[in-house]
Design an enzyme around this catalytic site. Structure first.
Site, PDB file in Angstrom:
ATOM      1  N   GLU A   1       9.243  16.917  15.061  1.00  0.00           N
ATOM      2  CA  GLU A   1       9.467  16.458  13.649  1.00  0.00           C
ATOM      3  C   GLU A   1       8.929  17.302  12.641  1.00  0.00           C
ATOM      4  OE1 GLU A   1      10.390  12.202  10.760  1.00  0.00           O
ATOM      5  OE2 GLU A   1       8.591  12.465  11.810  1.00  0.00           O
TER       6      GLU A   1
ATOM      7  N   CYS B   1      13.123  11.268   7.294  1.00  0.00           N
ATOM      8  CA  CYS B   1      12.960  10.718   9.245  1.00  0.00           C
ATOM      9  C   CYS B   1      13.875  10.341   9.811  1.00  0.00           C
ATOM     10  CB  CYS B   1      12.431   9.226   9.208  1.00  0.00           C
ATOM     11  SG  CYS B   1      12.521   8.210   8.726  1.00  0.00           S
TER      12      CYS B   1
ATOM     13  N   LYS C   1       0.951  -0.820  -0.003  1.00  0.00           N
ATOM     14  CA  LYS C   1      -0.311   0.008   0.499  1.00  0.00           C
ATOM     15  C   LYS C   1       1.171   1.158  -0.209  1.00  0.00           C
ATOM     16  CE  LYS C   1      -2.599   3.175   1.157  1.00  0.00           C
ATOM     17  NZ  LYS C   1      -2.059   4.665   1.580  1.00  0.00           N
TER      18      LYS C   1
ATOM     19  N   GLU D   1       8.694   1.618  11.698  1.00  0.00           N
ATOM     20  CA  GLU D   1      10.046   2.265  11.528  1.00  0.00           C
ATOM     21  C   GLU D   1       9.133   3.622  11.404  1.00  0.00           C
ATOM     22  OE1 GLU D   1      12.096   4.972  10.497  1.00  0.00           O
ATOM     23  OE2 GLU D   1      12.283   3.981   8.113  1.00  0.00           O
TER      24      GLU D   1
END
Length: 515
Positions: free
Chosen positions: A418, A319, A208, A284
């Site tokens: 973030e 990330c 996906k 993750e």
């Protein structure tokens, strides 16, 4: 979500800009391309059962580049049924490792042969420079698939040490039907990190892709079929996280879900897995990685180059980006001067121009999010020393210039959350103990770095930093042979290396009485 062997690539590009097709030829190809947007379910390209679809908009200039199938629960049910049937019939799982290896090597060859096509799709879809799509994303995808293809017939099972009248076998078996939900920052490469070990181990896979970046995933599915991966073994389900992603995470007949993306979505995936069939989960997730520069590291130019590219490469949409620069106070000003000079050479440009090093943000939503964080930094009292503005507005695309904050305090939002954009938060420290305290005082633990000439300092820092990857005197300098993943709310489970196979296999003990 990401860390790779790119430091050498980055420095080589600085010295040797990419040659080849010029900007006009890439634009001509971009306007001629007609990407496939349908889902790949049980070997066929199909629309959603409901007819739902969405437009894929390029962040380069805001134009529509494809209409893409929006899979929903009924489409997921159909795909899962096909994956389950392919696994139970063992049409892939019972092939020998050597046979799976041959097919996966053929798959890698087809990806490599389609390098320019895939690179163009990636650049159009997410706005990254064509030089990076060509120089990083496609080659790293090929290497990943080839590595797992070559590895799988070299993985041995075990025989336990027992008495002479007993034989105890410890074997690894494929876990079954695996759903992989992947992000938009490195769409093809993040997919490959799942595809290659999942298929090498003999599982059936449902991929996906993010709704922001579906095009290369669909093309990879087509190439896999051409290479000989049986229908139903590798399927691609474009769609939205709230529909297709949620349906996969909560499906009672999916055995494992491997997710890469935001921490908030990772938590939702984990909850859905627990509330359904307690399927295996690997996550993750996000990061807020510290890049620590000690005063004893003498080469400030190299440290500055690495720090700049650690945050500005891929528009900061990583990330594992070195988004927190921790600098010993005595070298803060000269280091920031070097970084500022480098950043000024990285003005956002046309992603289809081979000389561009900084491209577009993925979409308007992410652009607004990053700009809001920049506003937050100034409101909280950080000093905006470089950038901070949206640029190239006339293009119709989504561009933000490299941005550097100084005087950042650990409790500011830009030091803790973030951002996923080209925004560097600079914090100063007095000694190593203070640096480590600041570095570890966030909810993430994906990557970290320390720059020092002192061996004791390097080892102390590497052991103390709560991160899945620690770089010493470098940043993003690893490859497929080592695991990647995080501590704390950066997730659990590891991509890359042989350790990734652990996520997609079950251990079985067979105890045989020989008496």
């Amino acid at each position: 979500m990401w860390s790779h062997p790119f430091e050498g690539y980055i420095f080589s590009l600085m010295a040797n800009p990419m040659s080849g097709a010029d900007v006009s030829s890439w634009h001509a190809r971009a306007h001629a391309v007609r990407p496939e947007g349908r889902a790949l379910i049980n070997g066929a390209l199909v629309p959603a059962g409901s007819g739902a679809s969405f437009d894929c908009i390029s962040p380069i200039d805001g134009r529509r580049i494809a209409n893409v199938t929006a899979c929903e629960a009924q489409d997921v049910d159909q795909a899962v049924a096909g994956a389950r049937a392919s696994f139970e019939r063992r049409i892939w799982a019972d092939q020998s490792p050597a046979a799976r290896k041959r097919v996966l090597l053929s798959f890698a060859d087809r990806i490599e042969a389609a390098t320019e096509e895939l690179a163009l799709l990636e650049t159009l879809d997410v706005g990254k420079p064509i030089r990076d799509s060509l120089g990083v994303d496609v080659p790293a995808t090929v290497r990943c698939v080839r590595w797992y293809a070559e590895a799988i017939d070299k993985c041995y099972d075990e025989v336990a040490p027992t008495g002479s009248e007993t034989l105890a076998l410890i074997t690894r078996e494929p876990v079954g039907v695996v759903a992989a939900i992947v992000p938009w920052n490195f769409p093809m490469l993040m997919a490959a990190w799942k595809i290659a070990p999942v298929l090498a181990a003999g599982n059936s896979l449902l991929l996906k892709p993010s709704e922001k970046s579906p095009l290369s995933a669909i093309r990879l599915g087509q190439l896999a079929l051409e290479a000989g991966i049986p229908p139903g073994v590798f399927q691609v389900l474009p769609g939205f996280g709230s529909t297709a992603g949620a349906a996969l995470a909560s499906h009672m007949d999916v055995d494992c879900v491997a997710f890469t993306g935001s921490t908030a979505t990772g938590k939702a995936v984990m909850q859905a897995a627990g509330k359904s069939n307690l399927k295996r989960v690997s996550l993750e997730c996000g990061g807020k990685s510290p890049n620590i520069v000690m005063a004893d590291y003498g080469d400030l130019e190299r440290a500055a180059q690495s720090a700049a590219y650690a945050i500005f490469f891929n528009q900061g949409e990583m990330c594992s980006a070195g988004s927190r620069l921790l600098v010993q106070e005595s070298i803060r000003e000269p280091l920031l001067e070097h970084i500022g000079r480098i950043a000024r050479t990285m003005a956002p440009g046309d992603p289809l121009d081979p000389v561009t090093t900084l491209g577009a943000m993925v979409d308007e939503t992410q652009t607004r999010r990053v700009l809001e964080y920049i506003d937050s930094g100034t409101r909280d009292g950080a000093r905006l020393s470089l950038g901070g503005k949206r640029v190239r507005i006339e293009s119709g695309g989504c561009y933000i210039e490299p941005t550097v904050f100084d005087g950042v305090m650990p409790r500011m939002r830009i030091a803790r959350e973030e951002i996923f954009g080209p925004v560097l938060a600079t914090l100063s420290f007095r000694d190593l103990e203070e640096a480590l305290q600041i570095a570890n005082d966030v909810s993430y633990g994906l990557a970290a770095a320390v720059w020092t000439r002192d061996l004791k300092t390097a080892h102390r820092a590497a052991r103390a930093l709560r991160a899945g990857v620690v770089y010493v005197n470098c940043y993003d300098a690893d490859d497929i042979t080592v695991p990647f993943g995080g501590y704390k709310q950066s997730g659990f489970g590891r991509d890359k290396s042989l350790h990734a196979l652990e996520k997609y296999t079950e251990l079985k003990t067979t105890w045989i009485d020989l008496s």
